[in-house]
Write an enzyme that holds these catalytic residues in place. Structure first.
Site, PDB file in Angstrom:
ATOM      1  N   GLY A   6      -7.885  68.505  77.318  1.00 31.37           N
ATOM      2  CA  GLY A   6      -7.314  69.788  76.899  1.00 31.37           C
ATOM      3  C   GLY A   6      -8.135  70.434  75.798  1.00 31.37           C
ATOM      4  N   ASP A  35      -7.911  67.540  86.312  1.00 34.25           N
ATOM      5  CA  ASP A  35      -6.462  67.711  86.431  1.00 34.25           C
ATOM      6  C   ASP A  35      -5.862  66.475  85.784  1.00 34.25           C
ATOM      7  OD1 ASP A  35      -3.811  67.816  87.050  1.00 34.25           O
ATOM      8  OD2 ASP A  35      -4.080  67.930  89.224  1.00 34.25           O
ATOM      9  N   ASN A  93      -4.911  64.683  74.615  1.00 30.10           N
ATOM     10  CA  ASN A  93      -4.332  65.845  73.952  1.00 30.10           C
ATOM     11  C   ASN A  93      -3.695  66.847  74.919  1.00 30.10           C
ATOM     12  OD1 ASN A  93      -4.199  68.153  71.842  1.00 30.10           O
ATOM     13  ND2 ASN A  93      -5.584  68.954  73.424  1.00 30.10           N
ATOM     14  N   SER A 137       4.546  64.595  69.298  1.00 28.02           N
ATOM     15  CA  SER A 137       5.134  65.821  68.755  1.00 28.02           C
ATOM     16  C   SER A 137       6.360  65.468  67.925  1.00 28.02           C
ATOM     17  CB  SER A 137       5.539  66.776  69.882  1.00 28.02           C
ATOM     18  OG  SER A 137       6.287  67.871  69.375  1.00 28.02           O
ATOM     19  N   TYR A 147       9.923  68.377  77.462  1.00 32.02           N
ATOM     20  CA  TYR A 147       8.817  68.150  76.524  1.00 32.02           C
ATOM     21  C   TYR A 147       9.192  67.070  75.517  1.00 32.02           C
ATOM     22  CZ  TYR A 147       5.190  69.333  73.061  1.00 32.02           C
ATOM     23  OH  TYR A 147       4.141  69.299  72.175  1.00 32.02           O
ATOM     24  N   ALA A 202       9.212  63.601  77.212  1.00 31.50           N
ATOM     25  CA  ALA A 202       7.859  63.120  77.501  1.00 31.50           C
ATOM     26  C   ALA A 202       7.152  62.667  76.231  1.00 31.50           C
ATOM     27  CB  ALA A 202       7.053  64.211  78.205  1.00 31.50           C
ATOM     28  N   LYS A 203       7.304  63.433  75.152  1.00 31.63           N
ATOM     29  CA  LYS A 203       6.635  63.085  73.903  1.00 31.63           C
ATOM     30  C   LYS A 203       7.261  61.852  73.254  1.00 31.63           C
ATOM     31  CE  LYS A 203       3.435  66.224  73.882  1.00 31.63           C
ATOM     32  NZ  LYS A 203       2.006  65.859  74.004  1.00 31.63           N
ATOM     33  N   ILE A 260       2.737  74.175  65.076  1.00 27.30           N
ATOM     34  CA  ILE A 260       1.317  74.521  64.951  1.00 27.30           C
ATOM     35  C   ILE A 260       1.062  75.810  65.732  1.00 27.30           C
ATOM     36  CG2 ILE A 260      -1.055  73.727  65.242  1.00 27.30           C
ATOM     37  CD1 ILE A 260       0.617  71.938  63.396  1.00 27.30           C
TER      38      ILE A 260
END
Length: 253
Positions: free
Chosen positions: A17, A68, A95, A148, A162, A165-166, A195
């Site tokens: 990323g 990917d 990342n 995160s 999100y 997953a984090k 951020i």
């Protein structure tokens, strides 16, 4: 006059990323410290531009590659390309990710869950699995996952997919660190707060979010890059299984 010592001289890093945002900032900081960088992203034209820019400014060798990140095969190819090109791979930074604004959990379809988990969590597993044989053989390596604050507190402004997953990334960090410690491989995570990046623009942080940050500002990508440099360097050689909070104090443990 002696040249300043660069913390990552001669090392090779993969940063996923890395066409923009936090990934770009990390790749840039690593290159400034002497690392050759494999820049992996689904945005192939963007990552090519970044690779040229970083190589020109810092005099290191870069390798842009289209990946990917949700694909196990692409992750394996990415790692193999890095080793074939540079003869070594020292640092893996997972990342790449996606995020969506918060919504009721009952409005999220199964395929949306799967997409976020594939990109934000399974990508870390795929890249790590590909990197481990090389790291074990060399008895050396650094793995850095992008977690995160959302994974710690259940979300700030993001969709629950999100956060879940984090949270998985946070647990993965500890599990992999336990397995690889005997091989002198450190595994750590960074948990950013609010951020300012292109990706987080869609979250449309409310004024209340900024007011809740003790440092009274949003974070910059350079704040995360500095943390990644620390974890990648010898300064953190005795740090593993940890999560470095870079959140301005919005969540304190």
């Amino acid at each position: 006059m002696n040249k300043p010592i660069r913390k990552l001289d001669g090392q090779t890093a993969v940063v996923t990323g890395s066409a923009k945002g936090i990934g770009f900032a990390i790749a840039e900081r690593f290159a400034k410290e002497g690392a050759n960088v494999v820049l992996a992203d689904i945005d192939v034209e963007g990552v090519k531009r970044v690779a040229t820019d970083i190589s020109t400014r810092f005099g290191v060798t870069t390798l842009p590659t289209h990946v990917d990140i949700a694909s196990a095969e692409d992750n394996t190819r990415m790692v193999n390309e890095a080793i074939a090109t540079f003869g070594r791979l020292d640092i893996l930074v997972c990342n790449a990710g996606i995020v969506r604004p918060a919504c009721p959990i009952e409005d999220i379809f199964p395929d949306q869950w799967q997409q976020v988990i594939d990109i934000n969590l399974m990508s870390c597993i795929h890249a790590t699995t590909a990197f481990i044989p090389h790291a074990k053989a060399n008895r050396s390596g650094r793995i850095i996952y992008m977690a995160s604050v959302a994974g710690q507190v259940g979300g700030v402004a993001s969709e629950v997919t999100y956060s879940v997953a984090k949270a998985g990334v946070l647990c993965l960090t500890k599990a992999v660190a336990r397995q690889l410690g005997a091989f002198n491989v450190t595994v750590n995570a960074i948990a950013p707060g609010a951020i300012q990046t292109n990706m987080t623009e869609i979250l449309q942080y409310s004024p209340e979010v900024k007011k809740s940050i003790p440092l009274e500002r949003y974070g910059d990508v350079s704040d995360i890059a500095a943390a990644a440099l620390y974890l990648a360097s010898d300064d953190a050689r005795y740090v593993t299984g940890s999560t470095l909070d870079v959140n301005g104090g919005i969540a304190m443990r």
